[in-house]
Design a protein around this motif. Structure first.
Motif, PDB file in Angstrom:
ATOM      1  N   GLY A   1       0.841  -1.198   0.000  1.00  0.00           N
ATOM      2  CA  GLY A   1       0.000   0.000   0.000  1.00  0.00           C
ATOM      3  C   GLY A   1       0.868   1.237   0.000  1.00  0.00           C
ATOM      4  O   GLY A   1       0.739   2.120   0.846  1.00  0.00           O
ATOM      5  N   LEU A   2       1.757   1.316  -0.973  1.00  0.00           N
ATOM      6  CA  LEU A   2       2.769   2.375  -0.980  1.00  0.00           C
ATOM      7  C   LEU A   2       2.171   3.778  -0.991  1.00  0.00           C
ATOM      8  O   LEU A   2       2.653   4.669  -0.287  1.00  0.00           O
ATOM      9  CB  LEU A   2       3.702   2.192  -2.184  1.00  0.00           C
ATOM     10  CG  LEU A   2       4.847   1.203  -1.992  1.00  0.00           C
ATOM     11  CD1 LEU A   2       5.498   0.862  -3.310  1.00  0.00           C
ATOM     12  CD2 LEU A   2       5.886   1.779  -1.019  1.00  0.00           C
ATOM     13  N   THR A   3       1.133   4.004  -1.764  1.00  0.00           N
ATOM     14  CA  THR A   3       0.567   5.346  -1.884  1.00  0.00           C
ATOM     15  C   THR A   3      -0.719   5.509  -1.074  1.00  0.00           C
ATOM     16  O   THR A   3      -1.437   6.489  -1.249  1.00  0.00           O
ATOM     17  CB  THR A   3       0.295   5.680  -3.367  1.00  0.00           C
ATOM     18  OG1 THR A   3      -0.651   4.739  -3.902  1.00  0.00           O
ATOM     19  CG2 THR A   3       1.572   5.614  -4.184  1.00  0.00           C
ATOM     20  N   ILE A   4      -0.990   4.562  -0.194  1.00  0.00           N
ATOM     21  CA  ILE A   4      -2.221   4.590   0.594  1.00  0.00           C
ATOM     22  C   ILE A   4      -1.983   5.346   1.906  1.00  0.00           C
ATOM     23  O   ILE A   4      -0.928   5.242   2.519  1.00  0.00           O
ATOM     24  CB  ILE A   4      -2.714   3.155   0.872  1.00  0.00           C
ATOM     25  CG1 ILE A   4      -2.922   2.412  -0.458  1.00  0.00           C
ATOM     26  CG2 ILE A   4      -3.990   3.173   1.696  1.00  0.00           C
ATOM     27  CD1 ILE A   4      -3.853   3.095  -1.430  1.00  0.00           C
ATOM     28  N   ASP A   5      -2.996   6.103   2.333  1.00  0.00           N
ATOM     29  CA  ASP A   5      -2.881   6.909   3.546  1.00  0.00           C
ATOM     30  C   ASP A   5      -2.589   6.035   4.762  1.00  0.00           C
ATOM     31  O   ASP A   5      -3.068   4.894   4.869  1.00  0.00           O
ATOM     32  CB  ASP A   5      -4.170   7.694   3.790  1.00  0.00           C
ATOM     33  CG  ASP A   5      -4.384   8.782   2.754  1.00  0.00           C
ATOM     34  OD1 ASP A   5      -3.421   9.115   2.028  1.00  0.00           O
ATOM     35  OD2 ASP A   5      -5.515   9.304   2.674  1.00  0.00           O
ATOM     36  N   GLU A   6      -1.857   6.606   5.697  1.00  0.00           N
ATOM     37  CA  GLU A   6      -1.468   5.874   6.906  1.00  0.00           C
ATOM     38  C   GLU A   6      -2.674   5.431   7.723  1.00  0.00           C
ATOM     39  O   GLU A   6      -2.631   4.387   8.383  1.00  0.00           O
ATOM     40  CB  GLU A   6      -0.558   6.753   7.763  1.00  0.00           C
ATOM     41  CG  GLU A   6       0.819   6.972   7.159  1.00  0.00           C
ATOM     42  CD  GLU A   6       1.660   7.911   7.989  1.00  0.00           C
ATOM     43  OE1 GLU A   6       2.794   7.533   8.335  1.00  0.00           O
ATOM     44  OE2 GLU A   6       1.178   9.027   8.288  1.00  0.00           O
TER      45      GLU A   6
ATOM     46  N   THR B   1       1.623   3.191   3.429  1.00  0.00           N
ATOM     47  CA  THR B   1       2.925   3.818   3.641  1.00  0.00           C
ATOM     48  C   THR B   1       2.872   5.322   3.434  1.00  0.00           C
ATOM     49  O   THR B   1       3.715   6.059   3.918  1.00  0.00           O
ATOM     50  CB  THR B   1       3.957   3.179   2.693  1.00  0.00           C
ATOM     51  OG1 THR B   1       4.015   1.776   2.962  1.00  0.00           O
ATOM     52  CG2 THR B   1       5.346   3.765   2.876  1.00  0.00           C
ATOM     53  N   HIS B   2       1.883   5.803   2.694  1.00  0.00           N
ATOM     54  CA  HIS B   2       1.687   7.226   2.413  1.00  0.00           C
ATOM     55  C   HIS B   2       2.887   7.816   1.667  1.00  0.00           C
ATOM     56  O   HIS B   2       3.341   8.920   1.941  1.00  0.00           O
ATOM     57  CB  HIS B   2       1.405   8.006   3.698  1.00  0.00           C
ATOM     58  CG  HIS B   2       0.823   9.367   3.448  1.00  0.00           C
ATOM     59  ND1 HIS B   2      -0.381   9.551   2.813  1.00  0.00           N
ATOM     60  CD2 HIS B   2       1.287  10.609   3.741  1.00  0.00           C
ATOM     61  CE1 HIS B   2      -0.644  10.835   2.728  1.00  0.00           C
ATOM     62  NE2 HIS B   2       0.359  11.507   3.277  1.00  0.00           N
ATOM     63  N   ALA B   3       3.420   7.040   0.728  1.00  0.00           N
ATOM     64  CA  ALA B   3       4.467   7.546  -0.157  1.00  0.00           C
ATOM     65  C   ALA B   3       3.793   8.117  -1.410  1.00  0.00           C
ATOM     66  O   ALA B   3       2.583   8.303  -1.446  1.00  0.00           O
ATOM     67  CB  ALA B   3       5.439   6.420  -0.504  1.00  0.00           C
ATOM     68  N   ASP B   4       4.577   8.392  -2.447  1.00  0.00           N
ATOM     69  CA  ASP B   4       3.999   8.937  -3.667  1.00  0.00           C
ATOM     70  C   ASP B   4       4.351   8.070  -4.869  1.00  0.00           C
ATOM     71  O   ASP B   4       4.968   7.013  -4.739  1.00  0.00           O
ATOM     72  CB  ASP B   4       4.429  10.387  -3.886  1.00  0.00           C
ATOM     73  CG  ASP B   4       5.937  10.525  -4.093  1.00  0.00           C
ATOM     74  OD1 ASP B   4       6.623   9.493  -4.281  1.00  0.00           O
ATOM     75  OD2 ASP B   4       6.435  11.672  -4.088  1.00  0.00           O
ATOM     76  N   ALA B   5       3.945   8.526  -6.045  1.00  0.00           N
ATOM     77  CA  ALA B   5       4.142   7.743  -7.258  1.00  0.00           C
ATOM     78  C   ALA B   5       5.611   7.589  -7.618  1.00  0.00           C
ATOM     79  O   ALA B   5       5.997   6.600  -8.255  1.00  0.00           O
ATOM     80  CB  ALA B   5       3.385   8.379  -8.428  1.00  0.00           C
TER      81      ALA B   5
END
Length: 372
Positions: free
Chosen positions: A44-49, A54-58
């Motif tokens: 879940g790299l770009t998924i909110d904490e 992880t709340h990373a970006d593209a």
């Protein structure tokens, strides 16, 4: 940090297992890879904490997929598609749908998510799909068949596209639904016997009077085609990044080989013709890397990125295929046998110019952006 973590995991865990995964389609090894990646935050790299992501970006997503692609394409494609499923739920899902689906996807409780768009007669032309969703009181009833569905055997949730208004103009009457894996009437067919990426299960998924509640509708009614087009653009960054990783692994293997292999009394690396092959292929892959990062940067900034994603995918996958072919050629007969990983790289990368939109479709998208 994300890139370095992905690199270390790819080198220490994925790469040593890749040959066995390829030869045996070893499901237990793949699922162990996925669980460890979930623990590291890669599902879940770009998924909110707040949903376990992880709340990373593209950009981080692209860098991570390149490193995972270097180690094992079967694992990398599962990560890419699962992240795409999580993204579409976060983008258009209700709060209840996000709370229900995102934490188990990010944590690895659900090993994967599946994206059910393509059909046997609706691949590059998904607007021609025939799967139907008919309203029946407070339920929808799904009937139809989806083809070439990545990770269907492992998925905990399916994002499914179906026609909800058969009288609407083409592409206008399609909606999107969330279907849990244990829903009666959802039937997963045997895994396809594929040329490459063998440990990544690819299955037919059938819906036979599959009843789902009304609140399984994902996003606005009849807006499913628009959702699919938007999410596919992001998925192209993932697949292009993975292809870049496979190609770089192939080139690095061939580069090391020609430095050691002696013919006519000199290392192959001394031959100018072979030097030029490497120079050209590495340059093309660096161009692909920059195109991917440009598309990812635009996406992260909330700006239009569809054309750039198509350019990046076309470059990374087409030139990546060429890189693997030339790397195999540089190794001669040794490139063709399973004692070395080149033949696997060549098989694994081939499909990247087909799924998430063929190279021909990417060129159509680019041309339309330029001309209309």
């Amino acid at each position: 940090m994300i890139q370095e973590t992905a690199r270390q995991f790819s080198q220490s865990v994925l790469a040593p297992r890749a040959a066995q995964l390829d030869r045996e389609a070893h499901r237990a090894l793949l699922t162990d890879n996925l669980r460890q990646l979930a623990e590291l935050g890669f599902m879940g790299l770009t998924i909110d904490e707040q949903y376990g992501g992880t709340h990373a970006d593209a950009v981080a997503f692209s860098l991570a997929l390149t490193e995972l692609g270097r180690g094992c394409a079967s694992t990398a494609v599962t990560v890419s598609v699962t992240n795409m499923v999580a993204e579409v739920i976060q983008a258009v899902g209700s709060e209840a749908q996000k709370q229900q689906c995102l934490p188990p996807l990010c944590s690895g409780e659900w090993l994967a998510g599946s994206f059910c768009l393509s059909e046997s007669g609706a691949g590059s032309d998904p607007a021609s799909m025939t799967t139907r969703a008919d309203r029946d009181g407070d339920h929808w009833v799904l009937n139809g068949c989806k083809q070439w569905i990545t990770s269907a055997e492992y998925a905990g949730i399916f994002v499914v596209w179906a026609v909800t208004d058969p009288q609407a103009d083409k592409g206008k009457g399609i909606s999107c639904f969330l279907v849990p894996a244990d829903t009666p009437g959802l039937i997963i067919g045997p895994a396809e016997d594929k040329m490459g990426q063998k440990a990544s299960a690819t299955n037919e998924v059938r819906f036979e009077h599959c009843r789902i509640p009304a609140d399984a509708l994902l996003g606005p009614i009849h807006q499913g085609y628009k959702i699919a087009v938007t999410e596919l653009a992001g998925g192209r960054i993932g697949i292009g990044s993975m292809a870049l990783g496979i190609a770089l692994a192939a080139l690095d293997t061939a580069r090391d080989y020609v430095k050691e292999r002696v013919q006519f009394g000199r290392p192959l690396a001394d031959k100018q013709g072979l030097q030029w092959m490497l120079a050209e292929r590495y340059t093309e892959m660096e161009a692909a890397r920059l195109l991917l990062l440009q598309a990812a940067t635009l996406k992260a900034a909330g700006r239009p990125f569809g054309c750039e994603a198509s350019m990046a995918k076309w470059m990374a996958t087409e030139k990546g295929n060429r890189a693997c072919y030339d790397a195999l050629q540089l190794m001669g007969g040794n490139g063709y046998v399973r004692d070395f990983p080149l033949e696997r790289y060549a098989r694994d990368i081939r499909v990247t110019s087909i799924y998430e939109g063929t190279s021909e479709i990417q060129k159509l998208i680019i041309a339309r952006h330029l001309l209309y």
